[in-house]
Design a protein around this motif. Sequence first.
Motif, mmCIF file in Angstrom:
data_model
loop_
_atom_site.group_PDB
_atom_site.id
_atom_site.type_symbol
_atom_site.label_atom_id
_atom_site.label_comp_id
_atom_site.label_asym_id
_atom_site.label_seq_id
_atom_site.Cartn_x
_atom_site.Cartn_y
_atom_site.Cartn_z
ATOM 1 N N ARG A 386 9.129 16.189 -4.448
ATOM 2 C CA ARG A 386 10.388 16.851 -4.096
ATOM 3 C C ARG A 386 10.985 17.567 -5.299
ATOM 4 N NH1 ARG A 386 11.119 12.043 -1.092
ATOM 5 N NH2 ARG A 386 12.368 11.148 -2.782
ATOM 6 N N LYS A 387 10.923 16.909 -6.451
ATOM 7 C CA LYS A 387 11.468 17.524 -7.667
ATOM 8 C C LYS A 387 10.636 18.747 -8.063
ATOM 9 C CE LYS A 387 13.007 16.326 -12.360
ATOM 10 N NZ LYS A 387 12.454 17.518 -13.007
ATOM 11 N N LEU A 388 9.310 18.645 -7.920
ATOM 12 C CA LEU A 388 8.433 19.771 -8.239
ATOM 13 C C LEU A 388 8.747 20.954 -7.337
ATOM 14 C CD1 LEU A 388 5.884 20.925 -9.704
ATOM 15 C CD2 LEU A 388 4.536 19.925 -7.833
ATOM 16 N N GLN A 389 8.894 20.696 -6.060
ATOM 17 C CA GLN A 389 9.198 21.781 -5.114
ATOM 18 C C GLN A 389 10.563 22.395 -5.401
ATOM 19 O OE1 GLN A 389 8.706 19.403 -1.587
ATOM 20 N NE2 GLN A 389 6.667 20.237 -1.151
ATOM 21 N N LYS A 390 11.533 21.546 -5.664
ATOM 22 C CA LYS A 390 12.883 22.036 -5.932
ATOM 23 C C LYS A 390 12.913 22.894 -7.199
ATOM 24 C CE LYS A 390 17.563 20.339 -6.890
ATOM 25 N NZ LYS A 390 18.422 19.135 -7.054
ATOM 26 N N ASP A 391 12.311 22.364 -8.276
ATOM 27 C CA ASP A 391 12.328 23.096 -9.546
ATOM 28 C C ASP A 391 11.580 24.424 -9.430
ATOM 29 O OD1 ASP A 391 13.753 21.030 -10.631
ATOM 30 O OD2 ASP A 391 12.058 20.156 -11.718
ATOM 31 N N THR A 392 10.452 24.421 -8.712
ATOM 32 C CA THR A 392 9.649 25.639 -8.578
ATOM 33 C C THR A 392 10.387 26.709 -7.778
ATOM 34 O OG1 THR A 392 7.620 24.349 -8.691
ATOM 35 C CG2 THR A 392 7.441 26.576 -7.775
ATOM 36 N N LEU A 393 10.994 26.274 -6.685
ATOM 37 C CA LEU A 393 11.631 27.230 -5.793
ATOM 38 C C LEU A 393 12.969 27.733 -6.327
ATOM 39 C CD1 LEU A 393 10.856 25.532 -2.365
ATOM 40 C CD2 LEU A 393 9.673 27.452 -3.426
ATOM 41 N N LEU A 394 13.685 26.902 -7.042
ATOM 42 C CA LEU A 394 15.010 27.300 -7.531
ATOM 43 C C LEU A 394 14.952 28.031 -8.857
ATOM 44 C CD1 LEU A 394 17.226 24.187 -6.652
ATOM 45 C CD2 LEU A 394 17.065 26.366 -5.431
ATOM 46 N N ASN A 395 13.920 27.749 -9.651
ATOM 47 C CA ASN A 395 13.895 28.282 -11.015
ATOM 48 C C ASN A 395 12.951 29.468 -11.198
ATOM 49 O OD1 ASN A 395 15.710 26.258 -11.775
ATOM 50 N ND2 ASN A 395 14.067 24.815 -12.274
ATOM 51 N N ARG A 396 12.331 29.924 -10.098
ATOM 52 C CA ARG A 396 11.467 31.092 -10.225
ATOM 53 C C ARG A 396 12.302 32.335 -10.505
ATOM 54 N NH1 ARG A 396 5.911 31.235 -8.326
ATOM 55 N NH2 ARG A 396 6.174 33.501 -8.254
ATOM 56 N N VAL A 397 11.934 33.053 -11.561
ATOM 57 C CA VAL A 397 12.647 34.303 -11.891
ATOM 58 C C VAL A 397 12.199 35.413 -10.951
ATOM 59 C CG1 VAL A 397 13.068 36.023 -13.664
ATOM 60 C CG2 VAL A 397 12.902 33.596 -14.290
ATOM 61 N N ASP A 398 10.866 35.514 -10.741
ATOM 62 C CA ASP A 398 10.352 36.563 -9.870
ATOM 63 C C ASP A 398 10.306 36.071 -8.425
ATOM 64 O OD1 ASP A 398 8.468 34.671 -10.637
ATOM 65 O OD2 ASP A 398 6.792 36.000 -10.098
ATOM 66 N N LYS A 399 10.083 36.975 -7.541
ATOM 67 C CA LYS A 399 10.028 36.637 -6.123
ATOM 68 C C LYS A 399 8.733 35.877 -5.833
ATOM 69 C CE LYS A 399 10.165 38.618 -1.483
ATOM 70 N NZ LYS A 399 10.223 39.866 -0.680
ATOM 71 N N ILE A 400 8.859 34.776 -5.090
ATOM 72 C CA ILE A 400 7.683 33.984 -4.746
ATOM 73 C C ILE A 400 7.029 34.563 -3.501
ATOM 74 C CG2 ILE A 400 8.988 32.344 -3.316
ATOM 75 C CD1 ILE A 400 7.115 30.141 -4.431
ATOM 76 N N SER A 401 5.716 34.636 -3.519
ATOM 77 C CA SER A 401 4.994 35.194 -2.380
ATOM 78 C C SER A 401 4.953 34.184 -1.238
ATOM 79 C CB SER A 401 3.568 35.554 -2.789
ATOM 80 O OG SER A 401 2.827 34.378 -3.079
ATOM 81 N N ASP A 402 4.696 34.686 -0.051
ATOM 82 C CA ASP A 402 4.597 33.799 1.105
ATOM 83 C C ASP A 402 3.475 32.785 0.924
ATOM 84 O OD1 ASP A 402 6.661 35.118 2.312
ATOM 85 O OD2 ASP A 402 5.409 36.320 3.663
ATOM 86 N N GLU A 403 2.372 33.232 0.336
ATOM 87 C CA GLU A 403 1.238 32.342 0.117
ATOM 88 C C GLU A 403 1.610 31.223 -0.855
ATOM 89 O OE1 GLU A 403 -3.385 32.511 -1.504
ATOM 90 O OE2 GLU A 403 -2.280 34.372 -1.128
ATOM 91 N N GLU A 404 2.288 31.604 -1.948
ATOM 92 C CA GLU A 404 2.711 30.592 -2.912
ATOM 93 C C GLU A 404 3.739 29.645 -2.311
ATOM 94 O OE1 GLU A 404 2.518 32.581 -7.311
ATOM 95 O OE2 GLU A 404 3.943 33.468 -5.875
ATOM 96 N N LEU A 405 4.648 30.197 -1.517
ATOM 97 C CA LEU A 405 5.675 29.382 -0.873
ATOM 98 C C LEU A 405 5.035 28.357 0.066
ATOM 99 C CD1 LEU A 405 8.660 28.754 -0.271
ATOM 100 C CD2 LEU A 405 8.583 30.541 1.487
ATOM 101 N N ASN A 406 4.106 28.834 0.864
ATOM 102 C CA ASN A 406 3.441 27.929 1.817
ATOM 103 C C ASN A 406 2.653 26.844 1.086
ATOM 104 O OD1 ASN A 406 4.408 29.215 4.098
ATOM 105 N ND2 ASN A 406 2.682 30.659 4.182
ATOM 106 N N GLU A 407 2.009 27.248 -0.011
ATOM 107 C CA GLU A 407 1.238 26.269 -0.771
ATOM 108 C C GLU A 407 2.146 25.206 -1.381
ATOM 109 O OE1 GLU A 407 -1.949 26.008 -4.479
ATOM 110 O OE2 GLU A 407 -1.361 27.971 -3.677
ATOM 111 N N MET A 408 3.291 25.624 -1.916
ATOM 112 C CA MET A 408 4.216 24.683 -2.518
ATOM 113 C C MET A 408 4.805 23.736 -1.467
ATOM 114 S SD MET A 408 5.622 23.357 -5.143
ATOM 115 C CE MET A 408 4.833 24.499 -6.289
ATOM 116 N N LEU A 409 5.177 24.282 -0.333
ATOM 117 C CA LEU A 409 5.797 23.461 0.714
ATOM 118 C C LEU A 409 4.787 22.560 1.424
ATOM 119 C CD1 LEU A 409 8.285 26.023 2.335
ATOM 120 C CD2 LEU A 409 8.802 24.160 0.730
#
Length: 636
Positions: A386-409
């Motif tokens: 949960r912490k990994l997902q939160k930190d990755t999604l909230l702290n990304r400077v650039d836009k996250i791709s759908d593929e990366e988002l799906n992989e993280m979630l």
Amino acid sequence: MSDAIKHECGIALVRLLKPLSYYQEKYGTALYGINKLYLLMEKQHNRGQDGAGIATIKFDVKPGNRYISRYRSMAPNAVADIFEYVQKKFATVQRAYPDRFADSQWLKDNVSFTGEVLMGHLRYGTHGKNSIESCHPFLRQNNWMTRNLVLAGNFNMTNVDELLEQLYELGQHPKEKADTVTVLEKIGHFLDAENQEQFDKFKQQGHSNVEISGLIAEHLDIARILRKSAKTWDGGYTIAGIVGHGDAFVMRDPAGIRPAYYYVNDEVLVVASERPAIQTAFNVKIGEISEVKPGYALIVKKDGSITEEMFRDPVEKKSCSFERIYFSRGSDAAIYQERKHLGRLLCPQILNAIDSDIKNTVFSYIPNTAEVAFYGIEEGINEYVRKLQKDTLLNRVDKISDEELNEMLSISPRFEKLNIKDAKLRTFITQDADRQDMVQHVYDTTYGIVKDHEDTVVAVDDSIVRGTTLKQSILTILDRLNPKKIIIVSSAPQIRYPDCYGIDMSRLGEFIAFEAAVSLLYKSGLGHVVEEVYRQCLKSLELPKDQVENYVKAIYAPFTDEEISTEIAAIIRGTRINAEVEVIYQRLENLHIACPDHKGDWYFSGDYPTPGGNRVVNRAYMNWVEGKNVRAYFSA
């Protein structure tokens, strides 16, 4: 625990504070006490399967009538066997005298096991000797009611030789060399002395012998008897006793090594080795139950007055942490949370070992006692994700791709039951080779979950003593799943030193951590340390016991915990396992974080709470060097 070991016994004491007629009227039965004793013992059956026993004492019985009843059993289900025996007695009476069964006084006068004081014991034998004579409670009998003693306990004494010598000096001739004998006879001696002192006093006052018997029963000083008896004891103990006329006590060692809990209301006083047994049997809340204080005896006089009196000066409390890790039932509220905490505290080490590769890891446990620690690991790993997902999604400077988002979630840790224990499988084949092959199948596994040569399997055990089952069974079975790597995780630290206070871990050479340390000594060109430690242990035999140190610590001193763990992994992996094997142990500091009120850790740290412990570990080492496969102390 993959390596089964025998350990602490269990006690139960029920003291009815009202006449039997009270329980007949309120609860509809005069058997209230024996029913509660059964519940207390059944809820502690984990504490002893080598045998069990009960004893009861009736108050104010006329001369010529039996007032002490005892029954012991070594049946496979000893508790059930005992109470079936008792039940048959009552059933026979009920059939023969149906109109009398509700008459509490008649039952007391005519049927055994209808007393006001009831004691139960569950036995795990740590001496290797198993006989009905070794089962508690023990009796020391006499025609004087106040000289009779019934005793049962959860204890081991480290200085049996010294205690026996004291009995010899008193003129006694004990029939065997065992701590149960020395404890019974030591208390019995001072009980006799107290009786004689009271008799002489009242005789001088002009009382008749009949009057004196009653006066002794009233004035017997139990605390003084226990202070004199326990003056030189060295060990861990909770001991329950009943004097023939009805005084009862439960005493706990000065370091609080062995557990003892009690509950009292206006109807009953009850003592047990485990708190949940009392909660269940009497339907009471956790806050209503107290611990017997270390160095104190809980004493209930025949008149019903209850006191807690010191018999030895308490020392630093070193309650056994193995009670929390493994021995006590996990239904205790505090123990359940502590075991989960032990699991959570292992997560950083586990994540480091798998390089945080959650996707390709299967988490499991070794049944059955590691299950609660596994839940703690589950919580810790999920929290990490949960912490990994939160930190990755909230702290990304650039836009996250759908593929990366799906992989993280999609990160979802896999928690599975890979190990299944076939508890009923019997290794009856006589040939050693065949027997070893059968042992491999005591555990089975769940197929189709682990990805071939891709997944890492993490399996948590509550502790690793000898590593035998891991080597001969569990690793072999897990390796059939073709994992890339197998990580065995112990929720307890490395077991390095023998116990001498109640756990059957007395032979140093059986410990996988000791085997690994010795192996490393020779591999590192430090083999001379083995002989040097032996010489120190020999010299220590001439020292006063309070000057003796634990010289075996030098065996482990040259190496880090991680180096020893790596060597353990190599030993248990052998040459037949294809997967890489790693072993992770709980850190000692984390054990104390999880179990802050139970700091007894001598089997891990070598820091024994009594002087006798250092003598025992040194003797255990000498036995190993000399090739003697015996325990380093006497018990029963």
